[in-house]
Write a protein that holds these residues in place. Structure first.
Motif, mmCIF file in Angstrom:
data_model
loop_
_atom_site.group_PDB
_atom_site.id
_atom_site.type_symbol
_atom_site.label_atom_id
_atom_site.label_comp_id
_atom_site.label_asym_id
_atom_site.label_seq_id
_atom_site.Cartn_x
_atom_site.Cartn_y
_atom_site.Cartn_z
ATOM 1 N N TYR A 103 36.133 42.958 12.779
ATOM 2 C CA TYR A 103 35.224 44.084 12.992
ATOM 3 C C TYR A 103 34.260 43.751 14.121
ATOM 4 O O TYR A 103 33.522 42.765 14.057
ATOM 5 N N GLN B 55 31.217 48.878 17.010
ATOM 6 C CA GLN B 55 31.512 49.572 15.758
ATOM 7 C C GLN B 55 32.972 50.017 15.700
ATOM 8 O O GLN B 55 33.293 51.194 15.517
ATOM 9 N N ARG B 56 33.853 49.037 15.791
ATOM 10 C CA ARG B 56 35.280 49.316 15.724
ATOM 11 C C ARG B 56 36.026 48.073 15.271
ATOM 12 O O ARG B 56 35.530 46.953 15.386
ATOM 13 N N PHE B 57 37.229 48.276 14.721
ATOM 14 C CA PHE B 57 38.081 47.182 14.282
ATOM 15 C C PHE B 57 39.065 46.818 15.387
ATOM 16 O O PHE B 57 39.562 47.686 16.104
ATOM 17 N N TRP C 42 41.598 52.554 10.300
ATOM 18 C CA TRP C 42 40.192 52.278 9.958
ATOM 19 C C TRP C 42 39.242 52.799 11.036
ATOM 20 O O TRP C 42 38.145 53.261 10.730
ATOM 21 N N ASN C 43 39.652 52.712 12.299
ATOM 22 C CA ASN C 43 38.793 53.190 13.381
ATOM 23 C C ASN C 43 38.639 54.714 13.361
ATOM 24 O O ASN C 43 37.687 55.253 13.947
ATOM 25 N N ASP D 198 38.085 56.326 10.656
ATOM 26 C CA ASP D 198 37.310 56.614 9.447
ATOM 27 C C ASP D 198 35.838 56.291 9.726
ATOM 28 O O ASP D 198 35.374 55.169 9.494
ATOM 29 N N PRO D 199 35.043 57.279 10.215
ATOM 30 C CA PRO D 199 33.638 57.043 10.577
ATOM 31 C C PRO D 199 32.804 56.537 9.405
ATOM 32 O O PRO D 199 31.916 55.702 9.596
ATOM 33 N N LEU E 182 33.409 52.768 9.021
ATOM 34 C CA LEU E 182 32.754 52.023 10.093
ATOM 35 C C LEU E 182 31.246 51.934 9.871
ATOM 36 O O LEU E 182 30.635 50.877 10.046
ATOM 37 N N GLU E 183 30.643 53.053 9.475
ATOM 38 C CA GLU E 183 29.198 53.084 9.265
ATOM 39 C C GLU E 183 28.795 52.251 8.045
ATOM 40 O O GLU E 183 27.755 51.582 8.047
ATOM 41 N N TRP F 233 30.225 49.534 6.874
ATOM 42 C CA TRP F 233 30.232 48.106 7.197
ATOM 43 C C TRP F 233 29.054 47.735 8.096
ATOM 44 O O TRP F 233 28.470 46.655 7.968
ATOM 45 N N LYS F 234 28.700 48.627 9.000
ATOM 46 C CA LYS F 234 27.539 48.358 9.854
ATOM 47 C C LYS F 234 26.273 48.270 9.008
ATOM 48 O O LYS F 234 25.447 47.368 9.196
#
Length: 228
Positions: A27, A32-34, A48-49, A51-52, A55-56, A58-59
């Motif tokens: 990640y 903010q991307r895999f 996964w990228n 899926d907003p 991503l949010e 995990w951030k």
């Protein structure tokens, strides 16, 4: 594997998946991307990228939840993490012709600097630094060896300097006869004088003799009482 970093105001984080001992997906928190370094991970990374919410989430976890937990655990262990214990320094030598060892022990944390000087100048030659070894009480010890002939350190000024976080002032020991402990000195100091040993033996024999006499007297008194 995931982790987070906190240094005053800056934060950082890591999220990484592996498969069969190799990296699979990582990640990239900054963008903010895999990222899938292998072809096998490409489909998963694309999914996964797209899926907003994932991503949010995990951030938010790496920059807030994980950081909050890290601060909490640091506060729990602050007394241990920030404690300092000053080192004890001594000069050792097997015999008069052996290398001189600067032995540093009992210090915490483990970061320590041991250096040698000759006539006030740092010495890098003829010096060998030993390993850092943990003690049973959680402190550390290390050694540094100076390999020079006795006539050299007797005719010039050699010193061992120890620097550590716990010290307000560096510890400096001069390589002189009165500052060096040798194996022969330790053996002499550990063995009591022969006179003391003989005195102890004689004292024990006298005590045994006195107890024997008292026993005989008591036995005679009892025997005479029974005969009456």
């Amino acid at each position: 594997m995931y982790s987070c970093e906190w240094d005053n105001e800056t934060t950082g984080g890591l999220l990484q998946y592996g498969y069969d001992g190799e990296d699979f997906i990582t990640y990239d928190m900054k963008n903010q991307r895999f990222i899938g370094p292998t072809p096998q991970a490409f489909i998963t990374a694309v999914k996964w990228n797209n899926d907003p919410a994932l991503l949010e989430s995990w951030k938010q976890y790496l920059t807030q939840i994980c950081i909050a937990s890290l601060k909490k655990y640091v506060s729990y262990g602050r007394s241990t993490l920030e404690r300092t214990v000053a080192p004890k320094v001594s000069l050792l030598q097997k015999d008069s012709s052996s290398p001189v060892t600067c032995h540093v022990t009992g210090f915490y944390p483990r970061g320590v600097m041991v250096t040698w000087q000759r006539n006030g100048e740092d010495l890098n030659e003829d010096v060998e630094l030993g390993e850092m070894v943990p003690n049973e009480d959680g402190t550390f010890q290390t050694t540094s060896h100076l390999t020079v002939k006795p006539e050299e350190w007797k005719s010039q000024e050699y010193t061992c300097t120890v620097q550590h976080k716990s010290l307000k002032q560096d510890i400096v020991l001069s390589v002189k006869e009165e500052n060096i402990k040798r194996n022969s000195d330790i053996k002499k100091g550990s063995s009591p004088p022969m006179g003391v040993i003989i005195g102890c033996v004689l004292g024990a024999l006298i005590l045994i003799l006195i107890l024997a006499v008292i026993g005989v007297v008591i036995w005679r008194k009892r025997s005479s009482g029974e005969s009456h």
